[in-house]
Write a protein that holds these residues in place. Structure first.
Motif, mmCIF file in Angstrom:
data_model
loop_
_atom_site.group_PDB
_atom_site.id
_atom_site.type_symbol
_atom_site.label_atom_id
_atom_site.label_comp_id
_atom_site.label_asym_id
_atom_site.label_seq_id
_atom_site.Cartn_x
_atom_site.Cartn_y
_atom_site.Cartn_z
ATOM 1 N N SER A 1 -48.202 -53.841 -56.780
ATOM 2 C CA SER A 1 -47.364 -54.310 -58.061
ATOM 3 C C SER A 1 -45.953 -53.944 -58.174
ATOM 4 O O SER A 1 -45.138 -54.481 -58.393
ATOM 5 N N ASP B 1 -44.234 -56.106 -55.621
ATOM 6 C CA ASP B 1 -44.076 -57.405 -56.202
ATOM 7 C C ASP B 1 -43.027 -57.496 -57.257
ATOM 8 O O ASP B 1 -42.315 -58.434 -57.511
ATOM 9 N N CYS C 1 -44.668 -62.104 -43.748
ATOM 10 C CA CYS C 1 -45.160 -62.091 -44.747
ATOM 11 C C CYS C 1 -45.247 -63.280 -45.833
ATOM 12 O O CYS C 1 -46.458 -63.627 -46.458
ATOM 13 N N LYS D 1 -48.185 -65.746 -45.350
ATOM 14 C CA LYS D 1 -49.513 -65.439 -45.830
ATOM 15 C C LYS D 1 -49.773 -65.846 -47.113
ATOM 16 O O LYS D 1 -48.900 -66.397 -48.059
ATOM 17 N N SER D 2 -51.186 -66.246 -47.838
ATOM 18 C CA SER D 2 -51.587 -66.792 -48.948
ATOM 19 C C SER D 2 -51.019 -65.665 -50.024
ATOM 20 O O SER D 2 -50.758 -66.058 -51.259
ATOM 21 N N ASN D 3 -50.965 -64.407 -49.613
ATOM 22 C CA ASN D 3 -50.691 -63.393 -50.679
ATOM 23 C C ASN D 3 -49.532 -62.669 -50.121
ATOM 24 O O ASN D 3 -49.740 -61.361 -49.567
ATOM 25 N N SER E 1 -47.073 -60.507 -51.163
ATOM 26 C CA SER E 1 -47.099 -59.211 -51.700
ATOM 27 C C SER E 1 -47.734 -58.163 -50.963
ATOM 28 O O SER E 1 -47.297 -56.927 -50.614
ATOM 29 N N ILE E 2 -49.058 -58.481 -50.854
ATOM 30 C CA ILE E 2 -49.912 -57.433 -50.008
ATOM 31 C C ILE E 2 -49.455 -57.165 -48.837
ATOM 32 O O ILE E 2 -49.430 -55.771 -48.243
ATOM 33 N N HIS E 3 -48.729 -58.084 -48.197
ATOM 34 C CA HIS E 3 -48.369 -57.816 -46.703
ATOM 35 C C HIS E 3 -46.940 -57.114 -46.592
ATOM 36 O O HIS E 3 -46.593 -56.292 -45.863
ATOM 37 N N ASP F 1 -55.712 -55.598 -52.978
ATOM 38 C CA ASP F 1 -54.963 -56.310 -53.705
ATOM 39 C C ASP F 1 -54.004 -55.237 -54.709
ATOM 40 O O ASP F 1 -53.425 -55.870 -55.224
#
Length: 125
Positions: A19, A22, A45, A48-50, A52-54, A113
């Motif tokens: 977070s 992000d 990054c 990727k589908s998310n 922020s985690i990468h 996550d």
């Protein structure tokens, strides 16, 4: 010659809240991304589908590498973009140090996550 006789080994670890990364991306956008990540890292990054985690994983990896380098005695500033974290086709992270560091660095990255963590080993020559 034994590896322990030929070099010194230094470690670094970092953990970051996804977070937080992000929020920095939301607040500062490209200015933040360009200050921390290389173009190749951003492309990876963002694919990727998310993302922020990468991004968080790469941030933790860069911090871990900096800690390993600093523990080796390096006392100059280390720009985030001088540490480039790529991924091999099998997902293995590879560190490319874009400066005159005498040695090699290896890193391991893991994330959920909520958190990303990385450990780095710098092996000096």
């Amino acid at each position: 010659m034994n590896i322990m006789e030929a070099c010194d080994i230094f470690i670094g670890t970092d953990i970051v809240e996804v977070s937080r990364i992000d929020s920095s991306i939301s607040t500062s956008g490209k200015r933040f991304l360009n200050r921390i990540y290389t173009d190749i890292e951003q492309k990876y990054c963002d694919s990727k589908s998310n993302p922020s985690i990468h991004y968080a994983g790469r941030f933790a990896a860069k911090e871990a590498v900096m800690k390993a380098l600093k523990s080796s005695g390096h006392n100059k500033p280390i720009p985030f973009t001088s540490i480039d974290v790529h991924s091999k086709n099998n997902g293995e992270p590879v560190v490319i140090l874009n400066s005159d560091y005498k040695g090699k660095c290896r890193v391991s990255i893991s994330h959920t996550d909520v958190y990303a963590i990385a450990s780095a080993i710098f092996i000096s020559k």
